[in-house]
Structures are given as structure tokens and as C-alpha cells.
Design a protein around this motif. Structure first.
Motif, PDB file in Angstrom:
ATOM      1  N   GLY A 199      43.320  42.154  33.681  1.00 50.93           N
ATOM      2  CA  GLY A 199      44.004  42.383  34.955  1.00 50.93           C
ATOM      3  C   GLY A 199      45.510  42.371  34.842  1.00 50.93           C
ATOM      4  O   GLY A 199      46.205  41.892  35.727  1.00 50.93           O
ATOM      5  N   ARG A 218      44.156  54.232  39.475  1.00 51.23           N
ATOM      6  CA  ARG A 218      43.605  52.914  39.140  1.00 51.23           C
ATOM      7  C   ARG A 218      44.123  51.882  40.122  1.00 51.23           C
ATOM      8  O   ARG A 218      45.309  51.868  40.444  1.00 51.23           O
ATOM      9  CB  ARG A 218      44.013  52.522  37.724  1.00 51.23           C
ATOM     10  N   GLU A 219      43.232  51.027  40.586  1.00 53.40           N
ATOM     11  CA  GLU A 219      43.642  49.992  41.529  1.00 53.40           C
ATOM     12  C   GLU A 219      43.090  48.642  41.065  1.00 53.40           C
ATOM     13  O   GLU A 219      41.915  48.531  40.727  1.00 53.40           O
ATOM     14  CB  GLU A 219      43.139  50.322  42.938  1.00 53.40           C
ATOM     15  N   LEU A 220      43.964  47.625  41.054  1.00 57.08           N
ATOM     16  CA  LEU A 220      43.546  46.282  40.656  1.00 57.08           C
ATOM     17  C   LEU A 220      42.836  45.637  41.845  1.00 57.08           C
ATOM     18  O   LEU A 220      43.442  45.465  42.901  1.00 57.08           O
ATOM     19  CB  LEU A 220      44.767  45.455  40.250  1.00 57.08           C
ATOM     20  N   GLY A 234      40.220  40.614  40.373  1.00 54.96           N
ATOM     21  CA  GLY A 234      41.271  40.555  39.358  1.00 54.96           C
ATOM     22  C   GLY A 234      41.021  41.464  38.177  1.00 54.96           C
ATOM     23  O   GLY A 234      41.523  41.210  37.077  1.00 54.96           O
ATOM     24  N   VAL A 235      40.215  42.502  38.355  1.00 58.70           N
ATOM     25  CA  VAL A 235      39.992  43.486  37.282  1.00 58.70           C
ATOM     26  C   VAL A 235      40.329  44.882  37.797  1.00 58.70           C
ATOM     27  O   VAL A 235      40.347  45.125  39.002  1.00 58.70           O
ATOM     28  CB  VAL A 235      38.538  43.477  36.755  1.00 58.70           C
ATOM     29  N   MET A 236      40.586  45.790  36.846  1.00 60.07           N
ATOM     30  CA  MET A 236      40.997  47.133  37.209  1.00 60.07           C
ATOM     31  C   MET A 236      39.784  47.983  37.571  1.00 60.07           C
ATOM     32  O   MET A 236      38.792  47.983  36.858  1.00 60.07           O
ATOM     33  CB  MET A 236      41.770  47.751  36.047  1.00 60.07           C
ATOM     34  N   HIS A 258      50.679  36.399  36.096  1.00 62.07           N
ATOM     35  CA  HIS A 258      50.395  37.577  36.928  1.00 62.07           C
ATOM     36  C   HIS A 258      49.114  38.277  36.491  1.00 62.07           C
ATOM     37  O   HIS A 258      48.745  39.296  37.058  1.00 62.07           O
ATOM     38  CB  HIS A 258      51.595  38.541  36.937  1.00 62.07           C
ATOM     39  N   LEU A 259      48.422  37.724  35.506  1.00 59.12           N
ATOM     40  CA  LEU A 259      47.168  38.339  35.055  1.00 59.12           C
ATOM     41  C   LEU A 259      46.038  38.032  36.032  1.00 59.12           C
ATOM     42  O   LEU A 259      45.988  36.947  36.610  1.00 59.12           O
ATOM     43  CB  LEU A 259      46.780  37.828  33.664  1.00 59.12           C
ATOM     44  N   GLY A 260      45.117  38.981  36.164  1.00 62.28           N
ATOM     45  CA  GLY A 260      43.932  38.737  36.991  1.00 62.28           C
ATOM     46  C   GLY A 260      42.988  37.758  36.308  1.00 62.28           C
ATOM     47  O   GLY A 260      42.295  36.975  36.969  1.00 62.28           O
ATOM     48  N   HIS A 261      42.947  37.785  34.963  1.00 63.32           N
ATOM     49  CA  HIS A 261      42.062  36.900  34.196  1.00 63.32           C
ATOM     50  C   HIS A 261      42.800  36.328  32.992  1.00 63.32           C
ATOM     51  O   HIS A 261      42.592  36.754  31.858  1.00 63.32           O
ATOM     52  CB  HIS A 261      40.813  37.663  33.730  1.00 63.32           C
ATOM     53  N   ARG A 284      41.232  35.394  29.551  1.00 61.10           N
ATOM     54  CA  ARG A 284      40.856  36.397  28.561  1.00 61.10           C
ATOM     55  C   ARG A 284      42.068  36.904  27.780  1.00 61.10           C
ATOM     56  O   ARG A 284      41.980  37.892  27.054  1.00 61.10           O
ATOM     57  CB  ARG A 284      40.204  37.601  29.247  1.00 61.10           C
ATOM     58  N   TYR A 296      47.196  48.698  47.513  1.00 62.39           N
ATOM     59  CA  TYR A 296      47.683  48.122  46.250  1.00 62.39           C
ATOM     60  C   TYR A 296      48.752  49.000  45.604  1.00 62.39           C
ATOM     61  O   TYR A 296      49.791  48.503  45.139  1.00 62.39           O
ATOM     62  CB  TYR A 296      46.496  47.935  45.286  1.00 62.39           C
ATOM     63  N   LEU A 297      48.513  50.323  45.596  1.00 62.46           N
ATOM     64  CA  LEU A 297      49.440  51.232  44.921  1.00 62.46           C
ATOM     65  C   LEU A 297      50.821  51.172  45.566  1.00 62.46           C
ATOM     66  O   LEU A 297      51.843  51.152  44.885  1.00 62.46           O
ATOM     67  CB  LEU A 297      48.906  52.664  44.976  1.00 62.46           C
TER      68      LEU A 297
END
Lengths: 253, 290
Positions: free
Chosen positions: A117, A130-132, A137-139, B57-60, B63, B215-216
């Protein structure tokens, strides 16, 4: 691996007819529905009934006005989803290998279990494909309905992407754009299909078909020639009647 | 582009940290013992603190280890590899200096090279993106490298080198701003090429796909604060370059040196905020925005 394949066996993709699209957003809804209930993390919504509702969509329909130098403006409805580019910049930037382009059919996919993410692939995509997902929390991105097109549990007519199956105007076409004899390639050839932002060098597989130019008030009607008299001189009984009636005084031709 | 605080903190602090590590690595007579410990502790606190901040700022974030795998194509992956390499090798170099009073010069050189490589790979994450014309220039790596080396020289007390590098970095910053203001227009990408309808007339967005921002738009169309951009540039330039240069040219004092460093850090952070906030992503064109 995030190294792009040098070539793919097929180039599956969409052809979108801007002449036919009526801007109904049915493709958007069917895409959201199918991809929320099937492959991968669901497409979440934030504040769906609150102020500023927001959500993840893999397909969005814009509306534009094109104003020529002379004449009246034209409205163009413009569906936009992943173009499954041959030189997909979103794939090579991925640090984890979660993004990849399939050798067998050219579909660009995300392995959600490996996605951290970071959002860099969305930064690299010029098309906003592409949208997060804000909940997972993943693309998320268009999969070309990879879980429909090869799914033999579905009736054959449903083994196409959800957006194509749903479009009531027939503005969306699905097929192999790598095969010059396929229906979609022929359509692109005959209608002058084009790429979006060709200067980015992404070589999109999806193509767009241009809208017809708008009619002008000065244009001759296509039907006008059919309304012309088909016979210059009359013959037979009606001809005799016409001439006889002309001889009787009174009235005028 | 949305200026995420975690990314601004990361690039500001890590840039300075790796800059300091570079100068410590190539130093022919590096500090040892307690002095050495303090220098390396500051460098590691900045470099590692910045790297940790960037994971926020990472979603995960759990990982994040996977990000070391795709160094063949991904600048972000290369950055991770270089950063961990630099920190490990300079860790050994620092331990030998601090605890054993031994100077292993070749470790220092390798570590210094990896430190510069880390800053370069960071800059290329942005410099490679054709989607952000303001960033897509060799001036972007030049900007990050000169900032990092100048900041490192300032932190390590190399006054003469710091003055020279600050002047050089200032010139690069001015050139970067000058080019950046025309970058989107010069890129040739506009709503006409984005829709493929440009040769028919003037294209205008009349309806967004949805009624509220998505989001964009939040990630790529950041317009808050752009009206203050010129004032912020003056502030950033004054804090990053002008004030530290004046303080360095005054007779030496530890107070002045500390003020120069703090001013420089605040200036770099402001410049980095502008780096993101002023950057236009071409996807904004689809929304009739930039």
C-alpha cells in the motif's frame, strides 16, 4: 516479478465507443458490484450516506464538452478504467512484486497479499486507473474481470467483463487486440481507434473510438434525395386525367 | 501531489542523516570514542528516524520487508536495499571507531558510496515519474544530492565545504523552481491528449464521475496552500541557504553553528513541502484541474 514481459501471447482489452456511450454509469455500478462480491478485497466506501461520500471504483465515467472553432459544442461521455498498457509504468515501480503483467493475456494485476500500500503505482499511472482502498490499505485496479472471462461455471454470454456485459448501449467491446483479425481489432481499424496520452509511451491496449462529428443546421438531410419526384413526365390514365382537368376553366396549377 | 507529512519528514531527516554519514565515511581522520559516538548517533537517529517515518504512510507496514525484492526495476526497492546496506556497513565502521579506536577506511568508503546511492535512489523515485512533469528532470536528483551533501557538511562542522555546497545547492534549487513552473505546459500533455479529442476543439470537463472528491483527487490534486507558494519559496530559501550562510561566515560559535543547522532543517522541510504541494500530476487534467 515487476519486469515487464517483452511480449504477451494475447492482448486482452477493451474498446470503448465514445460515439455510443450515453453516460448512464451502468458499467460503473456493475463493476463495483462484481468486484466487491468476488475476487480480492471488496471495494470499500467511506461515509456513503454522510458528507463527502467517497469510495473505491475501478471504472469511472467523466463527461466533457468539446467546443470546435466553428459550430456548436459536443458532449462526450468518457468511461475510463485500466488500459492494461504494454509498457505499464505502474508495474515496474512496484517495490514488492505485487504488481505484474501476465504473459498469457497481458492483463495487469495486483497480488493483494504482497501489496504494502505504498501508492507508488498509482503515482506512476497517468490515467488514474489505480486506487488505494481506504479500508484494506491495498491497491485496487481493473482485473478485466479475470474471474469471469475464464470462468466456465458462468453461461458463455457472461464470460466477458462485467462492464461490457452490462452496457445497455453496446459502447464497450472486449477481445484480443493482439490479433489483427479479431472483431475488436477490426473495429479499431475501421473506426480510427486511438490511444489516450500516447506521448506518455505507455502503449495502452485499450482503445477509444471517436464520436461522430455533430450535425450542422446547414447540412443536407440524408433523406432529401429520397423525397425528389421519381418521374418527370406522367403517363397513362393519370396523365390523361391531369391534362383533361387542366383544360376545364377555373382553378390554377 | 498530497504532501504527506511522513514522506516530508523522511526525505528531510534521512537526506541529512545520509549526508552526514557520507562525510563521516570518507573522513581520513574520523572522530573516535565519545565524539565519534555522538556524531554517528545523530546520523543514525536522522537516517533511521526518517526511514521509520516513511513506513507510516504504508497501507501494510508489516509487509515492508517485501520491498527489498524488486531492485531490478523499482527505484523504491533499490532505495531500501541501499539504505540497509549503508546502515549495516557504516554500523561496523562506526563500532570499530567508537569502541576499538580502529579506522577501517575501505568500509567507510563503501558506506559513503551507499549513503549517496540511497539519496540518489530516493530522488529517482520522483525523478522517474513522467506523470509529474515538474519532477521528471535530472535536476531532481541534483537537488536531493546537493541538499544532502550540503546538510551533511553543515552537521559535521566542515565550514568551508558547507559554504561552497550551500551556494551550489541554492543555485540548483533556483534552477529547479525555474524549470518546474513551465514543466507541465512544456510536457505537451493536456486534456486534449488525455481524452484524444484535442484535435476537434477545446475540451472542458463538465461533470466529474462522482459528486465529491475521490482518492485520486485527494492524492494528486492538492491545491491548498498553492496561493502562498511564492512566500513559502522565499522562506524556504532564506532558512535553507541565506541564514546558515550568514551564520557560518560570522566568527565561529557553537550557538551559531546549532542555529545554522536548525534553520537549514526547517528550510529543507519547507522546500520539501513545496516539492509535493506544487507538483501537478497529469491525472488532474481528467478532472479539469491541476
Amino acid at each position: 516479478m515487476t519486469t515487464l514481459p517483452t511480449s504477451t501471447d494475447r492482448k486482452l482489452g477493451l474498446v470503448i465507443d465514445l460515439d455510443t456511450c450515453v453516460g448512464c454509469h451502468a458499467c460503473v455500478i456493475s463493476c463495483k458490484g462484481w468486484n466487491t462480491e468476488n475476487y480480492g478485497a471488496p471495494l470499500s466506501d467511506q461515509r456513503p450516506y454522510g458528507t463527502e461520500p467517497m469510495g473505491t471504483f475501478l471504472n469511472r465515467v467523466h463527461s466533457y464538452e468539446v467546443q470546435p472553432e466553428a459550430g456548436s459544442a459536443q458532449t462526450v461521455h468518457f468511461p475510463k478504467s485500466c488500459l492494461h498498457c504494454e509498457d505499464a509504468p505502474c508495474v515496474t515501480v512496484c517495490p514488492t512484486g505485487a504488481s505484474y503483467k501476465r504473459v498469457e493475456d497481458g492483463i495487469v494485476l495486483v497480488n493483494e497479499d504482497s501489496c504494502i500500500g505504498c501508492g507508488l503505482c498509482a503515482w506512476a499511472c497517468p490515467y488514474g486507473a489505480r486506487e488505494l482502498d481506504q479500508a484494506e490499505g491495498v491497491m485496487k485496479k481493473c482485473t478485466l474481470c479475470v474471474d469471469r472471462i475464464y470462468n466456465e461455471n458462468l453461461p458463455e454470454e457472461d464470460q466477458i467483463p462485467s462492464c461490457v456485459r452490462t452496457c445497455p448501449a453496446g459502447a464497450r467491446h472486449f477481445g484480443d487486440l493482439g490479433d489483427p483479425n479479431s472483431d475488436v481489432s477490426q473495429l479499431v481499424e475501421s473506426r480510427g481507434g486511438f490511444d489516450l496520452m500516447p506521448e506518455m509511451g505507455t502503449k495502452p491496449v485499450n482503445k477509444y473510438l471517436p464520436p461522430r462529428l455533430k450535425d450542422s443546421w446547414d447540412d443536407q438531410s440524408l433523406l432529401a434525395p429520397m423525397l425528389e419526384p421519381v418521374a418527370d413526365e406522367s403517363r397513362g390514365f393519370l396523365s390523361w386525367l391531369d391534362k383533361t382537368l387542366d383544360k376545364i376553366p377555373g382553378g390554377s396549377a | 501531489m498530497h504532501p504527506a507529512p511522513s514522506v516530508i519528514i523522511f526525505s528531510t531527516l534521512s537526506g541529512l542523516g545520509f549526508g552526514l554519514l557520507f562525510w563521516l565515511g570518507i573522513d581520513p581522520s574520523p572522530p573516535t570514542g565519545m565524539t565519534g559516538f555522538i556524531f554517528f548517533a545523530i546520523a543514525y537517529a536522522l537516517a533511521v528516524g526518517g526511514l521509520l517515518s516513511s513506513t507510516f504512510h504504508l497501507g501494510h507496514p508489516e509487509r515492508a520487508w517485501r520491498a527489498f525484492s524488486q531492485w531490478r526495476t523499482s527505484w523504491l526497492s533499490r532505495e531500501g536495499v541501499c539504505a540497509v546496506g549503508a546502515l549495516c556497513i557504516l554500523g561496523l565502521y562506526a563500532a570499530a571507531l567508537v569502541f576499538l579506536n580502529i579506522h577501517i577506511a575501505f568500509l567507510g568508503w563503501i558506506g559513503a558510496a551507499l549513503s549517496v546511492a540511497t539519496v540518489f535512489t530516493t530522488s529517482m523515485i520522483y525523478g522517474q515519474l513522467a506523470t509529474v512533469p515538474r519532477w521528471k528532470t535530472p535536476l531532481t536528483p541534483a537537488l536531493y544530492l546537493t541538499f544532502s551533501l550540503a546538510g551533511g557538511a553543515l552537521l559535521s562542522g566542515r565550514t568551508t565545504i558547507a559554504i561552497a555546497l550551500l551556494l551550489f545547492a541554492a543555485a540548483v534549487q533556483l534552477a529547479w523552481w525555474q524549470r518546474g513552473d513551465k514543466a507541465l505546459a512544456n510536457s505537451g500533455t493536456d486534456l486534449g491528449t488525455a481524452t484524444g479529442l484535442g484535435d476537434r476543439g477545446t475540451v472542458r470537463s463538465i461533470a466529474h464521475p462522482h459528486t465529491s472528491p475521490n482518492y485520486l483527487m485527494k492524492e494528486f490534486v492538492y491545491v491548498i496552500g498553492r496561493k502562498h507558494a511564492m512566500k513559502l519559496r522565499v522562506i524556504a530559501f532564506g532558512l535553507t541557504f541565506a541564514l546558515p550562510l550568514i551564520l557560518l561566515l560570522l566568527p565561529f560559535s557553537h550557538i551559531f553553528a546549532a542555529l545554522a543547522v536548525l534553520s537549514h532543517i526547517a528550510g529543507v522541510a519547507t522546500s520539501r513541502w513545496l516539492f509535493f504541494a506544487e507538483a501537478e500530476h497529469v491525472v488532474g487534467l481528467y478532472y479539469g484541474m491541476r
